[in-house]
Design a protein around this motif. Structure first.
Motif, PDB file in Angstrom:
ATOM      1  N   ASP A 203      31.078  32.107  70.507  1.00 31.64           N
ATOM      2  CA  ASP A 203      29.601  33.193  70.889  1.00 31.64           C
ATOM      3  C   ASP A 203      29.009  32.648  72.075  1.00 31.64           C
TER       4      ASP A 203
ATOM      5  N   ASP B  91      26.865  41.309  65.626  1.00 37.06           N
ATOM      6  CA  ASP B  91      26.007  40.510  64.892  1.00 37.06           C
ATOM      7  C   ASP B  91      26.625  40.508  63.131  1.00 37.06           C
TER       8      ASP B  91
ATOM      9  N   LYS C  49      29.976  38.305  63.413  1.00 37.52           N
ATOM     10  CA  LYS C  49      29.786  36.339  62.771  1.00 37.52           C
ATOM     11  C   LYS C  49      29.280  36.435  61.774  1.00 37.52           C
ATOM     12  N   ARG C  50      27.916  37.152  61.096  1.00 35.81           N
ATOM     13  CA  ARG C  50      28.020  36.538  60.053  1.00 35.81           C
ATOM     14  C   ARG C  50      28.170  36.164  59.194  1.00 35.81           C
TER      15      ARG C  50
ATOM     16  N   PHE D 297      30.285  32.432  59.323  1.00 35.44           N
ATOM     17  CA  PHE D 297      29.403  31.110  59.335  1.00 35.44           C
ATOM     18  C   PHE D 297      29.843  30.205  58.422  1.00 35.44           C
TER      19      PHE D 297
ATOM     20  N   ILE E 280      25.063  27.455  71.828  1.00 30.98           N
ATOM     21  CA  ILE E 280      24.718  28.203  70.812  1.00 30.98           C
ATOM     22  C   ILE E 280      23.417  29.209  71.077  1.00 30.98           C
TER      23      ILE E 280
ATOM     24  N   ASP F 129      21.663  32.372  65.750  1.00 28.72           N
ATOM     25  CA  ASP F 129      22.910  31.983  64.783  1.00 28.72           C
ATOM     26  C   ASP F 129      22.161  31.487  63.803  1.00 28.72           C
TER      27      ASP F 129
ATOM     28  N   SER G  14      22.300  32.018  59.291  1.00 25.00           N
ATOM     29  CA  SER G  14      22.045  31.153  58.677  1.00 25.00           C
ATOM     30  C   SER G  14      21.246  30.431  57.983  1.00 25.00           C
TER      31      SER G  14
END
Length: 612
Positions: free
Chosen positions: A165, A207, A210-211, A214, A311, A315, A319
């Protein structure tokens, strides 16, 4: 890292320490993994792969666009010489095809595009991904690049997944030095166009991608620290944490006060206040901006055994949105952080550009953004001659003003701002509300704490005082967009009645005075100022609070139930109190020397439990 700062408060000299590298603790016992040969914990990854069932160990290293994949690949080959290394981007659609696909989102404009809704799979050839998956079943293999995790459901067995990231500000710094967008041959392109491609297309797509990782990702690697040794020999080795540590750290952070890592940047109008009083690099000509609470672009530093890992702060928003934002704010905005605090430093500098922000209807229909950049200027410090330009003067001819603005763009006929735009004297602790559609800018010799809604780049410059950018290129002016949004009825009388001197005392309790400082009813952000000498009680009431210590040297944020350790805040530092915190206190510390303190606190109107 903290650096000295001094300031004059109500005639008393105070000393504080502005922390430019605030950290968030990793869970107890968690460590940051680092390995030999210039790459993180290769042996640990190989061991993790060996524990996974399948025909052969597979390591999927999924990189955020902007990560130096070439340098990372070199380090992987050195660290895992027996493993095959596969570039997942070989399965991407041809560059020309992707360019054609994203062109409508980018438009021809230098700055503005249209918010895109691509999935990463839109940029890949399904058949090529399937074929690539078939090649990784015989030997230990590393698949690397943006989209490596797309192979996971195509494999016959499990794989170990690493998310590499990266913060958006680091991406922008690299682009200024010649880095390109994803698979683009645009090293020398205008940086604003590179940013536009990232903002409207690449980062939105990345985004979303990557979500989805998680909850299951095995490791998270700091992509900000990856670069070739010959290019950055003093760079720290990239750190890595387990996915479990990543998830728990974000869960913990969403239940206690924290700060993001501020980012400081120069500008053509930049000043000297931050450089002198925060203690920034004295070799720089100036600092114009500090983004001290823009989670979409700022970082979090996670600290544990072995140092820190960086990071994106975003994030945490993705999250833990309900814990962080609160149920009502999340319901209204989704997983976006709607409040922005930043500094605008014009001390011994110049005027900001004369500008206007789009109305909500305009930003939705033109750019696909669902809310707009209402804002305000809180005057943290001022010179004797400080002014704020705000609203148009009574009786002006809008057509004449627009014509003079158009004429001024030739650089030879300066726009007579004082003829058309009000200027109001600015004093320390004044708060000027600026709802979208209002012509405005801060003048020179001001230190502005800008409290605003978050939508980033949607500023329509009307006049930039004849300047060019630091890159020598004229700064973009968007007079057509501006003309479509200026609210001409926001004249001298309206501004005076609605946007200036709107402070209202809400309550007085002992030595605590709580005030509403007057953001306009058209703006969704409420701002409260608390003056106190010892302790002030607060409660998030179910919505995120963003605060800044605008008076006094040092305080601490305390839980009345000891739910978190006391959190120390210094003068001018912005901090976030997640919705899940509930009740909290702000009090002077044993080291405090100031006679009086003040915080400003922003939250979303209508989002508190008491607003029901």
């Amino acid at each position: 890292m903290t650096t000295p700062i001094s300031d004059m408060h109500e005639g008393h000299t105070t000393r504080g320490r502005y922390d430019t590298q605030p950290t968030v603790a990793l869970p107890a016992g968690e460590r940051i993994l680092r390995g030999a040969h210039g790459w993180t914990a290769a042996a640990e990854l190989a061991e993790a792969c060996a524990r996974v069932t399948g025909t052969a160990p597979v390591l999927l290293i999924d990189t955020y666009p902007g990560v130096d994949v070439e340098a990372l690949t070199t380090q992987v080959r050195q660290s895992l010489p027996e493993w095959a290394v596969v570039d997942v981007e070989a399965a991407a659609r041809p560059v020309a095809e992707v360019e054609q696909l994203i062109a409508p989102s980018l438009t021809d404009d230098r700055v503005f595009g249209v918010m895109s809704h691509f999935a990463l799979t839109d940029f890949y050839d399904t058949a090529k991904l399937d074929a690539l998956a078939d090649t990784v079943v015989e030997n230990p293999t590393v698949v690397i690049g943006w989209g490596a995790a797309l192979l996971s459901p195509r494999l016959t067995g499990d794989a170990v997944t690493v998310l590499v990231d990266m913060a958006r500000w680091e991406i922008q710094l690299r682009q200024r030095k010649g880095a390109t967008n994803w698979r683009a041959d645009n090293a020398s392109e205008d940086n604003l166009r590179k940013y536009k491609r990232g903002f409207f297309v690449e980062w939105r797509t990345a985004d979303r991608h990557k979500r989805a990782l998680f909850d299951t990702v095995d490791f998270v690697l700091d992509g900000n620290a990856i670069s070739p040794a010959e290019r950055h020999p003093d760079s720290p080795e990239a750190g890595m944490i387990t996915g479990a540590a990543f998830r728990q750290a974000l869960k913990d952070a969403a239940r206690r006060p924290f700060r993001v890592v501020p980012f400081f940047d120069p500008g053509v109008w930049g000043g000297q206040w931050m450089k002198n009083l925060i203690g920034l690099d004295p070799s720089k000509d100036n600092y114009a901006w500090c983004f001290d609470c823009v989670p979409e672009e700022n970082s979090l530093l996670l600290e544990g055994e072995g140092g820190v890992i960086e990071i994106p702060a975003l994030d945490l928003v993705f999250s833990r949105p309900v814990d962080l934002l609160g149920a009502k704010t999340f319901s209204r905005f989704g997983a976006e952080f709607p409040i922005r605090f930043d500094f605008l430093d014009t001390m011994d500098g110049g005027n900001l550009s004369l500008q206007v922000h789009p109305l909500t209807d305009y930003i939705q229909n033109t750019f696909g953004m669902h809310y707009t950049q209402d804002e305000s200027y809180y005057m943290l410090d001022v010179g004797d001659d400080a002014v704020v330009y705000l609203g148009t003067k009574e009786g002006i001819d809008p057509a004449e003003m627009l014509q003079e603005l158009a004429t001024a763009q030739d650089g030879e006929h300066p726009f007579p701002a004082e003829k058309y735009v009000n200027s109001f004297p600015a004093r320390k602790h004044d708060h000027f509300a600026i709802p979208a559609g209002t012509v405005h800018c801060s003048g020179a010799n001001s230190m502005v704490l800008e409290i605003s809604a978050t939508p980033f780049i949607f500023t329509f410059k009307l006049w930039d005082w004849g300047r060019v950018g630091l890159d020598g290129i004229p700064r973009p002016v968007h007079l057509d967009h501006g003309a479509n949004n200026i609210q001409w009825d926001r004249d001298t009388t309206w501004v005076g009645d609605n946007l200036i001197d709107q402070v209202e005392t809400i309550r007085t309790d002992g030595d605590v005075i709580e005030e509403s400082t007057g953001l306009h009813e058209l703006e969704f952000i409420e701002v409260r100022r608390h003056w106190f000498t010892q302790t002030a009680d607060h409660d998030t009431e179910g919505t995120v609070n963003v605060l800044n210590l605008v008076e006094g040297d040092e305080v601490e944020v305390v839980s009345p139930t000891d739910a978190f350790a006391p959190f120390v805040i210094h003068y001018a530092e912005t901090f976030i109190v997640p919705a899940a915190v509930g009740a909290y206190l702000i009090r002077r510390t044993e080291n405090s020397r100031s006679p009086r303190f003040a915080t400003v606190k922003a939250y979303v109107r209508g989002s508190r439990s008491s607003d029901s």
